[in-house]
Scaffold this motif. Sequence first.
Motif, PDB file in Angstrom:
ATOM      1  N   PHE A 185     -19.761  30.729  29.328  1.00  0.00           N
ATOM      2  CA  PHE A 185     -19.732  32.159  29.630  1.00  0.00           C
ATOM      3  C   PHE A 185     -20.653  32.534  30.797  1.00  0.00           C
ATOM      4  O   PHE A 185     -20.579  33.645  31.308  1.00  0.00           O
ATOM      5  CB  PHE A 185     -20.009  33.019  28.390  1.00  0.00           C
ATOM      6  CG  PHE A 185     -21.342  32.781  27.732  1.00  0.00           C
ATOM      7  CD1 PHE A 185     -22.502  33.348  28.224  1.00  0.00           C
ATOM      8  CD2 PHE A 185     -21.420  32.018  26.572  1.00  0.00           C
ATOM      9  CE1 PHE A 185     -23.727  33.148  27.597  1.00  0.00           C
ATOM     10  CE2 PHE A 185     -22.630  31.821  25.926  1.00  0.00           C
ATOM     11  CZ  PHE A 185     -23.786  32.380  26.447  1.00  0.00           C
ATOM     12  N   VAL A 186     -21.500  31.625  31.226  1.00  0.00           N
ATOM     13  CA  VAL A 186     -22.276  31.792  32.455  1.00  0.00           C
ATOM     14  C   VAL A 186     -21.591  31.041  33.598  1.00  0.00           C
ATOM     15  O   VAL A 186     -21.400  31.577  34.688  1.00  0.00           O
ATOM     16  CB  VAL A 186     -23.724  31.283  32.282  1.00  0.00           C
ATOM     17  CG1 VAL A 186     -24.466  31.255  33.617  1.00  0.00           C
ATOM     18  CG2 VAL A 186     -24.482  32.127  31.273  1.00  0.00           C
ATOM     19  N   LEU A 187     -21.212  29.797  33.352  1.00  0.00           N
ATOM     20  CA  LEU A 187     -20.647  28.953  34.408  1.00  0.00           C
ATOM     21  C   LEU A 187     -19.301  29.458  34.924  1.00  0.00           C
ATOM     22  O   LEU A 187     -19.065  29.466  36.143  1.00  0.00           O
ATOM     23  CB  LEU A 187     -20.507  27.518  33.907  1.00  0.00           C
ATOM     24  CG  LEU A 187     -21.810  26.821  33.495  1.00  0.00           C
ATOM     25  CD1 LEU A 187     -21.504  25.464  32.862  1.00  0.00           C
ATOM     26  CD2 LEU A 187     -22.759  26.686  34.678  1.00  0.00           C
ATOM     27  N   ALA A 236     -16.438  21.783  34.162  1.00  0.00           N
ATOM     28  CA  ALA A 236     -15.391  20.809  33.820  1.00  0.00           C
ATOM     29  C   ALA A 236     -15.857  19.890  32.694  1.00  0.00           C
ATOM     30  O   ALA A 236     -15.096  19.585  31.772  1.00  0.00           O
ATOM     31  CB  ALA A 236     -14.997  20.001  35.047  1.00  0.00           C
ATOM     32  N   ALA A 237     -17.117  19.467  32.744  1.00  0.00           N
ATOM     33  CA  ALA A 237     -17.653  18.577  31.714  1.00  0.00           C
ATOM     34  C   ALA A 237     -17.817  19.303  30.380  1.00  0.00           C
ATOM     35  O   ALA A 237     -17.587  18.723  29.321  1.00  0.00           O
ATOM     36  CB  ALA A 237     -18.995  17.992  32.169  1.00  0.00           C
ATOM     37  N   LEU A 238     -18.183  20.579  30.442  1.00  0.00           N
ATOM     38  CA  LEU A 238     -18.424  21.363  29.238  1.00  0.00           C
ATOM     39  C   LEU A 238     -17.122  21.838  28.600  1.00  0.00           C
ATOM     40  O   LEU A 238     -16.978  21.849  27.379  1.00  0.00           O
ATOM     41  CB  LEU A 238     -19.291  22.578  29.598  1.00  0.00           C
ATOM     42  CG  LEU A 238     -19.737  23.492  28.482  1.00  0.00           C
ATOM     43  CD1 LEU A 238     -20.620  22.741  27.497  1.00  0.00           C
ATOM     44  CD2 LEU A 238     -20.493  24.680  29.069  1.00  0.00           C
ATOM     45  N   GLY A 239     -16.179  22.220  29.444  1.00  0.00           N
ATOM     46  CA  GLY A 239     -14.945  22.839  28.961  1.00  0.00           C
ATOM     47  C   GLY A 239     -15.098  24.350  28.982  1.00  0.00           C
ATOM     48  O   GLY A 239     -16.133  24.883  28.592  1.00  0.00           O
ATOM     49  N   ASP A 240     -14.070  25.024  29.466  1.00  0.00           N
ATOM     50  CA  ASP A 240     -14.111  26.474  29.604  1.00  0.00           C
ATOM     51  C   ASP A 240     -13.420  27.115  28.414  1.00  0.00           C
ATOM     52  O   ASP A 240     -12.196  27.136  28.336  1.00  0.00           O
ATOM     53  CB  ASP A 240     -13.448  26.891  30.919  1.00  0.00           C
ATOM     54  CG  ASP A 240     -13.586  28.372  31.201  1.00  0.00           C
ATOM     55  OD1 ASP A 240     -14.119  29.103  30.341  1.00  0.00           O
ATOM     56  OD2 ASP A 240     -13.145  28.804  32.281  1.00  0.00           O
TER      57      ASP A 240
END
Length: 183
Positions: free
Chosen positions: A127-129, A152-156
């Motif tokens: 929610f920040v990225l 991309a690594a975290l997943g949106d």
Amino acid sequence: MSRVVVALGANLGDRGSTLRAAAEAVAALPGVRPVASSHEVESVAVTLDGPDDAKPRYRNAVVIVDTDLEPQAFLDALHGIEDAHGRTRDVRWGDRTLDLDVVAVDDLRIDTATLTVPHPRAAERAFVLAPWLDADPAAVLPGAGPVADLLAALGDDTERVDEPRLLAEPTRASAPERNVTSA
């Protein structure tokens, strides 16, 4: 002048109107020039115990500004904007009418009792990225890397809100549009 990334969030009241009013208030601060802003996204509330679907969903966005204010003075001004929108600080990571966080100030590393930049959890928060990437496709989180790679690594897991950007910015670099879904 310093380039500052500000994350905005709200999960109480008229969240969208609050974010837009807060973005305008940030842009109107003395010594501040708006550079870019994101579209709004929605996300699940995050509490000290983790994500909580039972809490009201958050509306989030990012505003990027240039300022000649010192980082602590800028943060103090943000707290004034929060207070003007009814922000209370009763419960850590609790529901709120408005939350304004300094995510990054240039490449500075600051760690005081009241301000830590880069924001210590920014790389863990879609929610920040996601809105930061929307506002600045070339964004880099100091010490962590390109925001696009981090997201991309975290997943949106955010959902784009079908509203205009928080601020009109003639200097904003064009960014690829994300898919918009109607609610």
